[in-house]
Design a protein around this motif. Structure first.
Motif, PDB file in Angstrom:
ATOM      1  N   ASN A 646       0.811  -1.223   0.000  1.00  0.00           N
ATOM      2  CA  ASN A 646       0.000   0.000   0.000  1.00  0.00           C
ATOM      3  C   ASN A 646       0.844   1.272   0.000  1.00  0.00           C
ATOM      4  O   ASN A 646       0.327   2.355   0.249  1.00  0.00           O
ATOM      5  CB  ASN A 646      -0.968   0.004   1.190  1.00  0.00           C
ATOM      6  CG  ASN A 646      -0.254  -0.145   2.536  1.00  0.00           C
ATOM      7  OD1 ASN A 646       0.954  -0.399   2.584  1.00  0.00           O
ATOM      8  ND2 ASN A 646      -1.000   0.002   3.619  1.00  0.00           N
ATOM      9  N   GLY A 647       2.132   1.143  -0.242  1.00  0.00           N
ATOM     10  CA  GLY A 647       2.988   2.324  -0.363  1.00  0.00           C
ATOM     11  C   GLY A 647       3.321   2.598  -1.821  1.00  0.00           C
ATOM     12  O   GLY A 647       2.667   2.109  -2.735  1.00  0.00           O
ATOM     13  N   SER A 648       4.379   3.377  -2.035  1.00  0.00           N
ATOM     14  CA  SER A 648       4.768   3.741  -3.397  1.00  0.00           C
ATOM     15  C   SER A 648       5.763   2.760  -3.996  1.00  0.00           C
ATOM     16  O   SER A 648       6.157   2.897  -5.151  1.00  0.00           O
ATOM     17  CB  SER A 648       5.390   5.144  -3.400  1.00  0.00           C
ATOM     18  OG  SER A 648       6.613   5.137  -2.674  1.00  0.00           O
ATOM     19  N   GLY A 649       6.208   1.784  -3.208  1.00  0.00           N
ATOM     20  CA  GLY A 649       7.182   0.823  -3.698  1.00  0.00           C
ATOM     21  C   GLY A 649       8.592   1.093  -3.233  1.00  0.00           C
ATOM     22  O   GLY A 649       9.494   0.292  -3.471  1.00  0.00           O
ATOM     23  N   MET A 650       8.814   2.211  -2.557  1.00  0.00           N
ATOM     24  CA  MET A 650      10.159   2.524  -2.067  1.00  0.00           C
ATOM     25  C   MET A 650      10.510   1.608  -0.902  1.00  0.00           C
ATOM     26  O   MET A 650       9.663   1.291  -0.076  1.00  0.00           O
ATOM     27  CB  MET A 650      10.224   3.988  -1.626  1.00  0.00           C
ATOM     28  CG  MET A 650      11.622   4.423  -1.159  1.00  0.00           C
ATOM     29  SD  MET A 650      11.663   6.162  -0.628  1.00  0.00           S
ATOM     30  CE  MET A 650      11.376   6.997  -2.196  1.00  0.00           C
ATOM     31  N   ALA A 653      13.987   1.237   4.193  1.00  0.00           N
ATOM     32  CA  ALA A 653      15.232   1.895   4.607  1.00  0.00           C
ATOM     33  C   ALA A 653      15.456   3.184   3.832  1.00  0.00           C
ATOM     34  O   ALA A 653      15.892   4.204   4.392  1.00  0.00           O
ATOM     35  CB  ALA A 653      16.410   0.945   4.400  1.00  0.00           C
ATOM     36  N   ASP A 654      15.137   3.155   2.524  1.00  0.00           N
ATOM     37  CA  ASP A 654      15.298   4.363   1.715  1.00  0.00           C
ATOM     38  C   ASP A 654      14.299   5.438   2.129  1.00  0.00           C
ATOM     39  O   ASP A 654      14.635   6.633   2.171  1.00  0.00           O
ATOM     40  CB  ASP A 654      15.122   4.026   0.230  1.00  0.00           C
ATOM     41  CG  ASP A 654      16.227   3.108  -0.280  1.00  0.00           C
ATOM     42  OD1 ASP A 654      17.306   3.067   0.349  1.00  0.00           O
ATOM     43  OD2 ASP A 654      16.002   2.432  -1.304  1.00  0.00           O
ATOM     44  N   ALA A 655      13.065   5.012   2.440  1.00  0.00           N
ATOM     45  CA  ALA A 655      12.046   5.980   2.844  1.00  0.00           C
ATOM     46  C   ALA A 655      12.413   6.646   4.166  1.00  0.00           C
ATOM     47  O   ALA A 655      12.238   7.858   4.343  1.00  0.00           O
ATOM     48  CB  ALA A 655      10.684   5.287   2.957  1.00  0.00           C
ATOM     49  N   VAL A 656      12.939   5.849   5.093  1.00  0.00           N
ATOM     50  CA  VAL A 656      13.348   6.406   6.381  1.00  0.00           C
ATOM     51  C   VAL A 656      14.495   7.389   6.199  1.00  0.00           C
ATOM     52  O   VAL A 656      14.535   8.467   6.819  1.00  0.00           O
ATOM     53  CB  VAL A 656      13.740   5.270   7.350  1.00  0.00           C
ATOM     54  CG1 VAL A 656      14.406   5.837   8.604  1.00  0.00           C
ATOM     55  CG2 VAL A 656      12.508   4.449   7.731  1.00  0.00           C
ATOM     56  N   LEU A 667       6.453   6.295   6.384  1.00  0.00           N
ATOM     57  CA  LEU A 667       5.590   5.116   6.378  1.00  0.00           C
ATOM     58  C   LEU A 667       4.616   5.168   5.209  1.00  0.00           C
ATOM     59  O   LEU A 667       4.345   4.146   4.562  1.00  0.00           O
ATOM     60  CB  LEU A 667       4.829   5.019   7.696  1.00  0.00           C
ATOM     61  CG  LEU A 667       3.847   3.847   7.817  1.00  0.00           C
ATOM     62  CD1 LEU A 667       4.563   2.510   7.667  1.00  0.00           C
ATOM     63  CD2 LEU A 667       3.091   3.902   9.149  1.00  0.00           C
ATOM     64  N   ARG A 668       4.077   6.338   4.925  1.00  0.00           N
ATOM     65  CA  ARG A 668       3.132   6.463   3.809  1.00  0.00           C
ATOM     66  C   ARG A 668       3.800   6.099   2.483  1.00  0.00           C
ATOM     67  O   ARG A 668       3.196   5.458   1.617  1.00  0.00           O
ATOM     68  CB  ARG A 668       2.582   7.893   3.741  1.00  0.00           C
ATOM     69  CG  ARG A 668       1.427   8.067   2.759  1.00  0.00           C
ATOM     70  CD  ARG A 668       1.036   9.523   2.623  1.00  0.00           C
ATOM     71  NE  ARG A 668       2.061  10.293   1.929  1.00  0.00           N
ATOM     72  CZ  ARG A 668       2.212  10.300   0.606  1.00  0.00           C
ATOM     73  NH1 ARG A 668       1.404   9.588  -0.159  1.00  0.00           N
ATOM     74  NH2 ARG A 668       3.159  11.026   0.046  1.00  0.00           N
ATOM     75  N   ILE A 669       5.061   6.499   2.332  1.00  0.00           N
ATOM     76  CA  ILE A 669       5.780   6.215   1.093  1.00  0.00           C
ATOM     77  C   ILE A 669       6.160   4.726   1.016  1.00  0.00           C
ATOM     78  O   ILE A 669       5.996   4.079  -0.029  1.00  0.00           O
ATOM     79  CB  ILE A 669       7.050   7.084   0.989  1.00  0.00           C
ATOM     80  CG1 ILE A 669       6.662   8.570   0.869  1.00  0.00           C
ATOM     81  CG2 ILE A 669       7.896   6.671  -0.201  1.00  0.00           C
ATOM     82  CD1 ILE A 669       5.878   8.920  -0.379  1.00  0.00           C
ATOM     83  N   ALA A 670       6.676   4.190   2.130  1.00  0.00           N
ATOM     84  CA  ALA A 670       7.132   2.794   2.119  1.00  0.00           C
ATOM     85  C   ALA A 670       5.967   1.817   2.175  1.00  0.00           C
ATOM     86  O   ALA A 670       6.033   0.730   1.595  1.00  0.00           O
ATOM     87  CB  ALA A 670       8.078   2.549   3.290  1.00  0.00           C
TER      88      ALA A 670
END
Length: 794
Positions: A646-650, A653-656, A667-670
């Protein structure tokens, strides 16, 4: 309408395949109401209770007895059905135009409604009262006024005080039948809020109440029958699933005994020469008497029966005097003799012998009498869903401590059954061969009820499992998710007051309806403690009653039932123990299959796997298998956290790293992660341990320590020297182990099998660790033997 009152909101599946759900909200619970509406709007039709529920009103669709205050009277104007040959879309459009014109005209009339609502199909109007009135004191007066409004304005019969109406602002999703009549999806809208408030007297001056016809019937038997009728009790249910569950069970048993009754109820076609709806009502009354039902139970059935009146005619509850109609039907219907074949009565009674038995034949237990050798070829083979764990027509129990992933395990089973994929169930090894011996016999729909998780959490876990196992697109069979938090709580049995026996609760009928509607081959009920209200988990009588009902239901509906249960504190590690479940032992006595889920610790036989408690493994052990041989080996699972998607696919670890200052955005992105279970190949684990190179110098040093502690004894129990050995190994830097389990693991790992060589009193000796016996829990022994001269390689 009532900002300070209680509200009940009902969500109904437009296809009528899913059970009705509803929830009652306390004053001021606006955030909860909003969340409930958002959860169901767009997938279900939403309705609200016009009048105020009482304190402690249940969830679900309320009955009249649950209403405490009258808030308003209302009107419902629906489009007429199209004539044969008419274009449905054009007809519906014309009807809508006419109804909206009527609504506009109401604004200018004397005593105009407070609220006007475009329901998406028709028009609704509400006259809100200046002061709420007691339903107990003024309920009949309010219903008479509502009936007068409906008669004056040619509306539908919506005067009952427990009426629910379309919730403005939500999507009206037409049923399949309404779609055929040209209706399309449309959001219900508030057309007018005049702010007006009225007294009953003000409304009655414009719309005189329609009082019921209370003329007494001249037949004294009908008068007596009318005196027995409790019309309010009869009218508690609007649909068959809402009937009292005990009545549903008894009527269901009557239908199974009397095939003609079953045909009549299903088709509405009487057995005799009179094929009218009146004939159907009279035959239903006769067969209800024969089944031992009383007049109020017959009336409740008639109230919800779709064949009670002819097509296009008002329902029984909309008749002028339903009490008199029910009494006439009951009194005038002939009695059926118990020994007669029900399908023959309406054609020809014939001359039957007098009944001289003490009890009606229909009430006798039908026993199987075996007077000789049973012919095996005539016996059906057992039916399995998952062999040997889930038999069809029986109940299984899964027992585990909190946090052992019982709910995740249940969703894994559901996914394997719904997709028909044995690889999900059995796992595959490095050569693509199945790991476990379980077999999936029959795929099909699965109902998963969870009283502890919200619906979106259940969806996250299922989505993660689908993603992990590569389930894309439509599944061959559905998984029906039922949350006891966001949807209707499932209560199968209840104790209504202290000292009473447990009785079936409305949830039993809801569960059976859901199983039948979806053709479910498995119903997962999680957890066991949530299925009963007022019962005792420690009472064997209570547990016997609950599981007796579940067993009969599973057999009757030809489905499998898996109940999820908790361990007691002292049995949380009791793998494969029938008594691991908390509370009364009668529960596991009633089920035909039981198994445990426990955490893997790396102790006892698990040492051979080379794992520890930090590896996140759990194991399934069969505790009871009544219909097959009990497998001796456990099934082991690895718990993994997998992306829900349910995220963007990132990557997390990269999102953080990118949004270190904004964890919510990271969290929204990951996206979320959720647990999944994957079958572990324990044979591969054992092989890897055996192939692992041993530190010979370390083993030799440990053997020297052990040999010194053994002194002149050639055999000694490990427990006798375990802690001195641990101290010396730590002093020598060979281990950091301090507990009995950790020290045992170090010694057994280094000295098991061939052991290690060292010297003792000038001789080369071999020190080895071995089990004293073949049992997995047998104690360890340390042995020392002299190495033969030819075996010495130095």
């Amino acid at each position: 309408m009532d900002p300070d009152g209680r509200h009940n909101i009902v969500a109904i599946d437009p296809t009528d395949k899913l059970p009705l759900i509803g929830r009652t909200f306390e004053p001021g619970q606006w955030a909860e109401i909003e969340a409930y509406i958002r959860a169901h709007n767009g997938s279900r039709n939403l309705y609200f209770s016009v009048n105020e529920p009482m304190t402690g009103a249940p969830d679900g669709k309320l009955a009249k007895r649950h209403i405490s205050q009258i808030r308003a009277v209302c009107l419902d104007l629906d489009p007429a059905k199209p004539e044969a040959g008419a274009d449905p879309a054009e007809h519906f459009k014309a009807e809508r135009t006419s109804l909206l014109a009527k609504a506009e005209a109401l604004k200018g009339q004397q005593c105009p409604p407070t609220l006007l609502v475009d329901s998406g199909g028709g028009v609704q109007a509400f006259w809100i009262l200046a002061d709420k009135m007691s339903a107990a004191d003024c309920g009949e007066e309010a219903e008479a006024l509502g009936a007068g409004i409906s008669q004056a304005l040619d509306g539908d019969a919506v005067q009952n005080i427990d009426r629910i109406m379309r919730l403005p602002g939500t999507l009206n999703i037409p049923s399949p039948a309404k779609r055929l009549r040209g209706q399309v999806e449309k959001r219900a809208m508030l057309l007018e809020n005049s702010g007006g408030r009225f007294t009953i007297e003000q409304i009655a001056r414009v719309y005189p109440p329609a009082l019921p016809n209370i003329e007494r019937d001249k037949n004294p038997h009908i008068q007596a029958a009318m005196a027995e009728i409790d019309i309010h009790a009869i009218g508690q249910a609007d649909t068959y699933p809402e009937l009292d569950p005990e009545l549903r069970v008894r009527f269901g048993e009557a239908r199974r005994r009397d095939r003609a009754l079953d045909r009549l109820w299903t088709s509405g076609m009487p057995s005799g020469r009179d094929k009218s709806a009146s004939g159907a009502r009279f035959e239903l009354a006769s067969r209800a008497k024969r089944a031992g039902l009383n007049i109020n139970e017959f009336g409740a059935l008639l109230w919800v029966w779709e064949h009670a009146t002819s097509p296009g005619k008002p329902r029984i509850d909309e008749c002028e005097d339903p009490k008199r109609d029910i009494a006439r039907c009951w009194v005038n219907s002939p009695e059926l003799r118990p020994e007669l074949d029900p399908s023959d009565w309406f054609e020809d009674l014939g001359d039957e012998p007098e009944d001289t038995s003490d009890f009606p034949t229909s009430n006798r237990v039908q026993l199987k009498v075996v007077s000789g050798r049973i012919e095996p070829a005539a016996l059906p083979v057992r039916r399995w869903l998952i062999q040997p764990r889930l038999p069809i027509g029986d109940v299984a129990q899964c027992v585990g401590e909190p946090g052992v992933n019982k709910s995740t395990f249940a969703l894994r089973d559901a996914l394997a059954i719904a997709t028909g994929r044995e690889d999900i169930l059995r796992g595959v090894d490095a050569t693509s061969r199945p790991i476990t011996m379980e077999r999936l016999h029959r795929p099909g729909p699965v109902i998963v009820y969870n009283a502890e998780d919200r619906l979106d959490e259940m969806e996250r876990r299922l989505a993660a499992a689908q993603r992990h196992h590569g389930v894309d697109g439509a599944m061959p069979h559905p998984i029906i998710l039922w949350s006891g938090i966001d949807q209707q709580k499932l209560t199968l049995m209840e104790r209504r007051k202290d000292g009473d026996a447990l009785k079936l609760a409305p949830g039993a009928a809801e569960l059976e309806a859901a199983i039948q509607d979806h053709g479910a081959v498995l119903a997962i009920l999680d957890p066991q403690i949530s299925l009963v209200t007022g019962g005792s988990e420690n009472s064997n009588d209570d547990q016997d009653a609950v599981f007796q009902y579940l067993a009969r239901m599973a057999s009757r509906l030809s489905t499998a039932v898996m109940v999820i249960h908790h361990t007691a504190k002292h049995t949380r590690s009791a793998k494969g123990d029938m008594g691991a479940g908390r509370g009364g032992f009668a529960a596991v006595g009633k089920v035909r299959s039981a198994f445990t889920l426990v955490h893997v610790t790396g102790e006892d036989e698990e040492k051979a796997w080379g794992v520890s408690s930090r590896d996140g493994l759990i194991r399934l052990d069969y505790a009871k298998v009544s219909h097959d041989r009990k497998p001796p080996d456990p099934i082991v699972f690895k718990r993994k956290s997998c992306p829900v998607g349910n995220g963007s696919g990132m990557r997390p670890a990269d999102a953080v790293a990118l949004f270190d200052a904004n964890p919510a955005e990271a969290l929204r992105i990951a996206g979320d992660e959720a647990p999944v279970l994957e079958v572990v190949d324990t044979k591969a684990l054992i092989a890897a341990v055996k192939a692992r190179p041993r530190d010979e110098s370390k083993a030799t040093a440990i053997a020297e320590i052990v040999s010194q502690l053994m002194d002149d004894r050639d055999t000694v129990g490990l427990s006798e020297i375990i802690f001195p050995a641990g101290d010396r190994m730590r002093e020598a830097g060979l281990s950091v182990a301090t507990s009995r389990q950790e020290i045992t693991h170090v010694l057994s790992t280094n000295l098991a099998g061939p052991g290690a060589q060292t010297s003792h009193r000038g001789q080369i000796v071999r020190v080895r660790a071995a089990k004293k016996g073949h049992l997995t829990n047998a104690p360890w022994q340390l042995q020392r033997t002299i190495v033969e001269p030819q075996a010495v390689a130095k």
